[in-house]
Structure formats: C-alpha cells, structure tokens
Design a protein around this motif. Sequence first.
Motif, PDB file in Angstrom:
ATOM      1  N   GLN A 197       0.826  -1.195   0.000  1.00 48.32           N
ATOM      2  CA  GLN A 197       0.000   0.000   0.000  1.00 48.32           C
ATOM      3  C   GLN A 197       0.868   1.255   0.000  1.00 48.32           C
ATOM      4  OE1 GLN A 197      -3.449  -2.131   2.772  1.00 48.32           O
ATOM      5  NE2 GLN A 197      -3.067   0.059   2.986  1.00 48.32           N
ATOM      6  N   GLU A 198       0.375   2.293  -0.687  1.00 52.21           N
ATOM      7  CA  GLU A 198       1.087   3.566  -0.731  1.00 52.21           C
ATOM      8  C   GLU A 198       1.068   4.246   0.641  1.00 52.21           C
ATOM      9  OE1 GLU A 198       0.589   7.963  -2.869  1.00 52.21           O
ATOM     10  OE2 GLU A 198      -0.520   6.227  -3.626  1.00 52.21           O
ATOM     11  N   TYR A 199      -0.024   4.059   1.349  1.00 49.46           N
ATOM     12  CA  TYR A 199      -0.158   4.626   2.683  1.00 49.46           C
ATOM     13  C   TYR A 199      -1.191   3.814   3.463  1.00 49.46           C
ATOM     14  CZ  TYR A 199      -4.446   6.711   0.833  1.00 49.46           C
ATOM     15  OH  TYR A 199      -5.689   6.883   0.264  1.00 49.46           O
ATOM     16  N   ILE A 200      -1.200   3.999   4.758  1.00 49.12           N
ATOM     17  CA  ILE A 200      -2.256   3.426   5.605  1.00 49.12           C
ATOM     18  C   ILE A 200      -2.816   4.544   6.480  1.00 49.12           C
ATOM     19  CG2 ILE A 200      -1.418   1.058   5.642  1.00 49.12           C
ATOM     20  CD1 ILE A 200      -0.097   1.652   8.339  1.00 49.12           C
ATOM     21  N   ASP A 201      -4.110   4.434   6.788  1.00 49.80           N
ATOM     22  CA  ASP A 201      -4.752   5.369   7.694  1.00 49.80           C
ATOM     23  C   ASP A 201      -4.947   4.702   9.058  1.00 49.80           C
ATOM     24  OD1 ASP A 201      -4.902   7.460   5.916  1.00 49.80           O
ATOM     25  OD2 ASP A 201      -6.919   6.957   5.224  1.00 49.80           O
ATOM     26  N   ILE A 202      -4.430   5.350  10.086  1.00 49.17           N
ATOM     27  CA  ILE A 202      -4.569   4.865  11.446  1.00 49.17           C
ATOM     28  C   ILE A 202      -5.710   5.640  12.098  1.00 49.17           C
ATOM     29  CG2 ILE A 202      -3.379   4.406  13.621  1.00 49.17           C
ATOM     30  CD1 ILE A 202      -2.075   3.112  11.189  1.00 49.17           C
ATOM     31  N   LYS A 203      -6.686   4.917  12.660  1.00 51.73           N
ATOM     32  CA  LYS A 203      -7.882   5.569  13.183  1.00 51.73           C
ATOM     33  C   LYS A 203      -8.161   5.174  14.635  1.00 51.73           C
ATOM     34  CE  LYS A 203     -10.376   5.996   8.764  1.00 51.73           C
ATOM     35  NZ  LYS A 203     -10.753   7.421   8.878  1.00 51.73           N
ATOM     36  N   MET A 204      -8.833   6.081  15.337  1.00 50.94           N
ATOM     37  CA  MET A 204      -9.326   5.788  16.687  1.00 50.94           C
ATOM     38  C   MET A 204     -10.841   5.912  16.684  1.00 50.94           C
ATOM     39  SD  MET A 204      -8.302   7.442  20.386  1.00 50.94           S
ATOM     40  CE  MET A 204      -6.950   6.283  20.665  1.00 50.94           C
ATOM     41  N   PRO A 205     -11.571   4.985  17.314  1.00 53.16           N
ATOM     42  CA  PRO A 205     -13.037   5.104  17.400  1.00 53.16           C
ATOM     43  C   PRO A 205     -13.456   6.423  18.045  1.00 53.16           C
ATOM     44  CG  PRO A 205     -12.336   2.920  18.077  1.00 53.16           C
ATOM     45  CD  PRO A 205     -11.087   3.739  17.944  1.00 53.16           C
TER      46      PRO A 205
END
Length: 577
Positions: free
Chosen positions: A31-39
């Motif tokens: 992947q070119e990038y990943i998105d890190i998320k918090m609920p």
Amino acid sequence: MTKSIHFELSFSEPQAHYVDVQMMIEGFEDQEYIDIKMPVWAPGSYLVREYSKNVERLNAKNTEGNSLSAIKTAKNTWRVHNPKGKLVISYSVYGFEVSVRTSFIDDSRAFLSPVGTFMYVDGYLDLETSVKIHLYKSWNKISTGLQKISEENTFYAPNFDILFDSPIEIGNQDTWSFDIDGILHECAMVGPADYSKDQLTEDITKIVREENKIWGSNPNDYYVIVTHNYQNGSGGLEHLNSTILAASRFGYSQPSAYKNYLSLVAHEYFHLWHVKRLRPKALGPFDYEQENYTTGLWIIEGFTSYYDNLIIRRCGFFDETEYLQKLAVDFNLVYNRPGYLLQSAAASSFDTWIKQYRPDENSQNVAISYYNKGAMHAAALDIKIIAETHGAKRLDDIMKAAYEHFYLIENRGFEEDEFQALAEEVTAVNLDGIFKAAHSTEDIDYNSYFNLVGYELVNQADDQDHQSLGIKIGSNEGHTVIKNIDRNSAAWKAGLNVHDELIAINGHRIEINGKALDYILSHSEEGEKVKILISRDGLIREIEVELLTSNKKSFSIERMTNATEEQRRLGNIWLSL
C-alpha cells in the motif's frame, strides 16, 4: 507478507494521567499509505465522545528507526505514507475522566477504555492482535476479558471488535474468582469499600443462575465484573464477557443501596445475551466513526431495565412491595416529564445520540428515556402474555426464542418487525398494540394490563390539591436560581426563565431552603396571582404569575382488593420467586 498488528502499553507518567502506546504494524508494503484511526464512540454508550482528543505526541518510525510522515487528515485519522517493513506508531493517551466508558489513570491504577486507547488500520478491523502490558512499578494485577497468552502479561484478541469490547483494569485491585455452573467468574474491586466477598459471591451466583434459566445457556466460559468504588458512584457498561460498574464504597452495608448494586449487576449481566448477542441489526458490525442509529433501544435497554429488578425479585432480594415500588419508579419518571407527550420510546432510541447523554435545562420537556418507557412496555408485554396464555408463557419465552433464532441459528441482528413476529409466533398472542405504542406518543392504558393479573396503577397524588410554579430550584453561589421549568406550567406561561435568581414572592424573601415559596404556594388557590421578584442577568424585575394546580404524579402499583381468584393466580405467576 502476512499483515499483523500488536500493541505494547507502558506508564512513564501515570501520576500525570498518561498511558504510552506502541502500535507495531507489519505486512502493508503493498500500500502507498495506511490510515490509522481511533473510534469516536463506545458500543453500549450511544454518544460520539471524540476519544482522539486525548491523543498526544503521535509519531511513526520504520524498521530502521527513521521517522515517517504521519499527517492528521481528520479528527481521528492519521495517514502514514510508505509503510514498508515493520512500523512503530507511538502515541500517548491522556485519561482523567471518571466514568465506566472513559479512561482514568493515576499513580494508583489505570482503567483503560479500549476504544479510547487502541487505534486500528482503516479497513482491517478483522485482523487479530495482541496487547503486552508493562506494569507500573507499584502495580501487580490486570483484570480484563481478553485471553492471556503469556506470563509476560500479553493478551490476545481475534479481531478489533473483541479488543474494543474488552476494557482493562490495571493496578492493585482486590480480586477473587468463583465457579458458577462451570463458568469462571472474576470479581475485581477497585478502591476500598465495605463489601463482603462471601456475600457477593453468594448473591452474584444467584443472579447468574436466575438469568441462565431465562436464556437456557451461557455463552461464556470466563466473565469479569470490575467495580469502581467511589464516594458516590453509579452506572455500568456491558461488554461481551465483562462489565464495568461504579458503586458507592459505603453502600454495601446499606440494604437499599446494596440491592441497587445487585440490580446493576443483574442489568449488565443480562446484556451478556441481550445486546451483546441478541441485538438490532444496526448494532453490529459497528461503524466506529459515526452514529449507529436504531429505534430499537427501547427493546434492548428497556427490556433489560424491566428484567434487572424482576430478577432481583426472583432471587428473593426484593419482597413484593419493594419490587412494585421499583417498577413504579419507571412510571413516575416518564409521566412526570412533559416530554412523554412529544417523544415515543422508539424516537428516544433514535435520538439517543443527541439527547440521552446530553441533557439540558429543557430536556424534561422534550424527551423521555427509552430505559424507563421500554421497561413499562416490557411489563405490559409480560403481563399480557401471562394472562392470555393462562400462565403457560411469558416474556422469558420470547427472549430465549429470539436469542436462539437470531443469534445462535442465524447469527445476525433483528429488525423490530421480525422480533414482534417471532414473539407472536412463540406466544400465539397479538402484541401489535404494545409494539405500535412504542412508536407513538399516544398513551396506552397500563391498568388494562395490570388488572389482568390483579394489580392496579394508582396515582396517589390524585386527591392532592396544591399549587405549583412548575419549577425546580437550586443554589448558585449562594443564590436561589431556577434550574428547570416544566412545559405549560405557571412559570412557563408567565415567562420565568431558567437561571433566573428568585429573590422574593409576594414581598417575602426566598431563601435556598424554599420555605417562603412553599408556604405561599400551600396557602394559595388555583388562579390566584403572585408577584415574584427576580434578577435576570443582573437586572431586577417583577413577574406576575397565575398559579396552577400541580399535575405531578405519584404512582404506586398495588394489589386489587376485588381481584378474582384467576387474577390472583396469574399475579402470583408474574411475581413468583
């Protein structure tokens, strides 16, 4: 390469209320990038709480230890480019909010709400993960529903839904375990309190066995009850194989407070089946980034609110009078809020995201609680089924059948019409009137149900004739101020406002104890006019108010003196031990 995510938690500054989190990520080279998320919210507590507001000092590094760009692209999202090799995302979370749904950390302990602690990679909630916890120097215990997989305090979750549903208590809590019909239960008491381990073990065992009877089976082999003991505490939050409760530390030796605690245990344990497994379709799989709307909270929370005290009655902790008093509370809470004329139980469920957890000075005029109104509907359903089946069936049979059909067999959530259809199939009773009432503000005659089993709902205030302004007062820096005004009350019609300081009534000074106010009202007639001196934003004015008779209700549920033998028989089934 196999994708993996692992966490490590440590506490370099617990006295300042921080937990340090490292998130190790591998396998995303494609992947070119990943998105890190918090609920942004916690399942079971229907409010967007913006947990990411407590995240600080987030940075990303690659295998060689070089810093990577981690750009915040939304309130709860960080984008990391070029995710080659093993990534380490480090961040700190501030936790200093006392509740069962938010993290609290100090030098004595850490309670970690997982939705406000752990992040996930967008699109990969199904990845398994592990959490390694490094204990602070003076701590020695961890209580959580997560599976422990090593002696180094490492725990496993098969996916992020499980991780987010597994709160973690860390510190020196008092813990003990006991077996209930082959299921290991752990109690963790946080903070000093006047409880008895033996008594709690005995009483919780009764509750669990009583609930097992209703559902027919228990889906867990391990269950954790964590109780936070405060000077004044209440409330709870359910999880898949655990619950977090709040209680008053001196309440265990007070019979009334202790029974209320047991009722809370019964409520949250009931959720083990009803909401965590048997649930409306909208409540799983979850969208952790926005509201998950349903009109069905009156079923899952309202029915649970009906059963919690009923289970305490069945266990023998409440006598009949105590139980009926508890049930009458739901009627009093609903009918003493003018909002019951504007909001149905279903609408209350749907609007929980903007109303239930965000009350203001006008809430009682526009809204009700699906907990209370749902419990009233559940009582009507239970009684109707008992009466029309001559005691052969009751609401218990619906709950068990729905759990087996929707969860054990089809493993999915239900729509309300499906739930009603199954209920009517199981009982052969037409329940349409009550289910329609849940979606309407038109009231139903609850006595037409109570009378079927030899009881009646009685308004003890019917014979009272006293005047009322329709306000609640409180103190603000030593001043007597209006906190709430009921819709269509005397104060409402005259134009009194919330936050008005009450100075005098008919020339008599109004003190915070309200004695002058009470005296004038008790010696007045409906339609009589009184003059109230107020201060509004520092300006003095006098307002004339035409008094109205109080319309407040005071319900009790009592045995009918003229009940037939059959009504009494059915009533005994309803409240049987």
